[in-house]
Design an enzyme around this catalytic site. Sequence first.
Site, mmCIF file in Angstrom:
data_model
loop_
_atom_site.group_PDB
_atom_site.id
_atom_site.type_symbol
_atom_site.label_atom_id
_atom_site.label_comp_id
_atom_site.label_asym_id
_atom_site.label_seq_id
_atom_site.Cartn_x
_atom_site.Cartn_y
_atom_site.Cartn_z
ATOM 1 N N TYR A 157 -15.570 22.416 5.190
ATOM 2 C CA TYR A 157 -15.101 21.420 6.165
ATOM 3 C C TYR A 157 -15.623 20.031 5.782
ATOM 4 O O TYR A 157 -14.994 19.005 6.058
ATOM 5 C CB TYR A 157 -15.530 21.828 7.578
ATOM 6 N N LYS A 164 -15.796 14.319 12.440
ATOM 7 C CA LYS A 164 -15.709 14.879 13.798
ATOM 8 C C LYS A 164 -16.978 14.558 14.601
ATOM 9 O O LYS A 164 -16.908 14.357 15.814
ATOM 10 C CB LYS A 164 -15.489 16.397 13.759
HETATM 11 O O1 0WD Z 1 -7.973 24.917 13.337
HETATM 12 C C1 0WD Z 1 -7.413 23.872 13.676
HETATM 13 N N1 0WD Z 1 -6.148 23.676 13.410
HETATM 14 C C2 0WD Z 1 -8.202 22.857 14.436
HETATM 15 C C3 0WD Z 1 -7.738 21.566 14.540
HETATM 16 C C4 0WD Z 1 -9.488 23.265 15.032
HETATM 17 C C5 0WD Z 1 -10.152 22.226 15.764
HETATM 18 C C6 0WD Z 1 -9.653 20.951 15.821
HETATM 19 N N2 0WD Z 1 -8.475 20.640 15.204
HETATM 20 C C7 0WD Z 1 -8.009 19.255 15.296
HETATM 21 C C8 0WD Z 1 -7.628 18.595 14.007
HETATM 22 O O2 0WD Z 1 -8.762 18.173 13.265
HETATM 23 C C9 0WD Z 1 -6.819 17.415 14.531
HETATM 24 O O3 0WD Z 1 -7.695 16.411 15.007
HETATM 25 O O4 0WD Z 1 -6.842 19.193 16.077
HETATM 26 C C10 0WD Z 1 -6.090 18.046 15.722
HETATM 27 C C11 0WD Z 1 -4.665 18.452 15.453
HETATM 28 O O5 0WD Z 1 -4.623 19.244 14.308
HETATM 29 P P1 0WD Z 1 -3.584 20.425 14.062
HETATM 30 O O6 0WD Z 1 -2.723 20.626 15.238
HETATM 31 O O7 0WD Z 1 -4.379 21.547 13.508
HETATM 32 O O8 0WD Z 1 -2.751 19.878 12.820
HETATM 33 P P2 0WD Z 1 -1.255 19.367 12.575
HETATM 34 O O9 0WD Z 1 -0.270 20.206 13.262
HETATM 35 O O10 0WD Z 1 -1.118 19.247 11.091
HETATM 36 O O11 0WD Z 1 -1.294 17.936 13.224
HETATM 37 C C12 0WD Z 1 -2.162 16.947 12.803
HETATM 38 C C13 0WD Z 1 -1.310 15.753 12.517
HETATM 39 C C14 0WD Z 1 -0.773 15.544 11.119
HETATM 40 O O12 0WD Z 1 -0.194 16.514 10.531
HETATM 41 P P3 0WD Z 1 -0.255 16.613 8.875
HETATM 42 O O13 0WD Z 1 -0.080 18.065 8.700
HETATM 43 O O14 0WD Z 1 0.860 15.783 8.420
HETATM 44 O O15 0WD Z 1 -1.630 16.123 8.435
HETATM 45 O O16 0WD Z 1 -2.002 14.544 12.576
HETATM 46 C C15 0WD Z 1 -1.063 13.582 12.209
HETATM 47 C C16 0WD Z 1 -0.004 14.252 11.389
HETATM 48 O O17 0WD Z 1 1.199 14.306 12.035
HETATM 49 N N3 0WD Z 1 -1.599 12.527 11.389
HETATM 50 C C17 0WD Z 1 -1.351 11.248 11.660
HETATM 51 N N4 0WD Z 1 -0.677 10.668 12.676
HETATM 52 C C18 0WD Z 1 -0.594 9.345 12.665
HETATM 53 N N5 0WD Z 1 -1.135 8.577 11.711
HETATM 54 C C19 0WD Z 1 -1.957 10.529 10.622
HETATM 55 C C20 0WD Z 1 -1.815 9.130 10.672
HETATM 56 N N6 0WD Z 1 -2.323 8.320 9.722
HETATM 57 N N7 0WD Z 1 -2.548 11.391 9.752
HETATM 58 C C21 0WD Z 1 -2.329 12.615 10.243
#
Ligand code: 0WD
Length: 256
Positions: A157, A164
């Site tokens: 991580y 975080k």
């Molecule tokens: O296990 C997990 N999936 C966990 C996620 C466990 C605990 C926390 N999280 C957190 C993540 O760190 C994040 O902060 O939850 C949040 C959402 O994550 P997610 O739902 O797991 O991931 P995803 O569906 O990919 O959404 C995150 C999105 C990005 O997706 P991609 O796959 O393209 O990185 O964040 C957005 C983007 O759509 N994103 C942005 N939006 C606006 N501006 C940017 C940006 N510069 N960069 C990423």
Amino acid sequence: MGFLDGKKILVTGVASNRSIAWGCAEAMHKQGAEIALTYQNDKLKSRVEDMAAKCGSDIALPLDVGSDSEIEALFTALAERWDGLDAIVHSIAFAPREQLEGDYVDAVTREGFATAHEISSYSFAALAKAGRSMMEGRNGALLTMTYLGAVRAVPNYNVMGIAKASLEANMRYLAASLGPQGTRVNAISAGPIRTLAAAGISDFRDMLKKVEERTPMRRNVTIEEVGNAAAFLCSDMASGITGDVVYVDTGYHILG
Ligand code: 0WD
């Protein structure tokens, strides 16, 4: 009747129907909230528009949090549609993929560190700042998504854990700053969930398996469960809760 009836909520970070942000939007819509979504780039535009429609909304706006002008334009566009804003869900994180594998000291770079912090932590403060005037006087709520890697050294991580930790401190400072205007600020620390962002973390499948075997509830958490907790935290039912990290991880964080 839902416990978010009449609330207007901006949900950022929907990238697919597996996104945690999507779990939040669906749960909040079920509880009666009006929803606006954002999409990071043109590739995601039509998908996010379709997902907004599933929440009965025609508000899907562009937002790359790396750009101050896009952040400003987002709130200008939102103010044309809504006379105020009750909650913002920040569900955005990014670190270059090579940062998220192997030994931390080998992997970390000045640029990777800066990018992870800017996109994953600073952006929460940037949204709070830009959304502040629309939220004033409405007992609003800000919510972000964090992970256990903020407080423990989780393999692979790496720099995202440090970002975080910054995000969690950011959340507490925002809570102290915005409390006097009635805005609450909290974080959900979610257990691992298979999403697009998670796919970037090396050995993520092993992480899911390890949690399933050891966690008190012997299963991984779902985006619906995170969404329900998010809906509660953004509602008036959570009116006494601010500056807190709520773990929605089937209990994994209590283990030694
Ligand atoms: O296990 C997990 N999936 C966990 C996620 C466990 C605990 C926390 N999280 C957190 C993540 O760190 C994040 O902060 O939850 C949040 C959402 O994550 P997610 O739902 O797991 O991931 P995803 O569906 O990919 O959404 C995150 C999105 C990005 O997706 P991609 O796959 O393209 O990185 O964040 C957005 C983007 O759509 N994103 C942005 N939006 C606006 N501006 C940017 C940006 N510069 N960069 C990423």
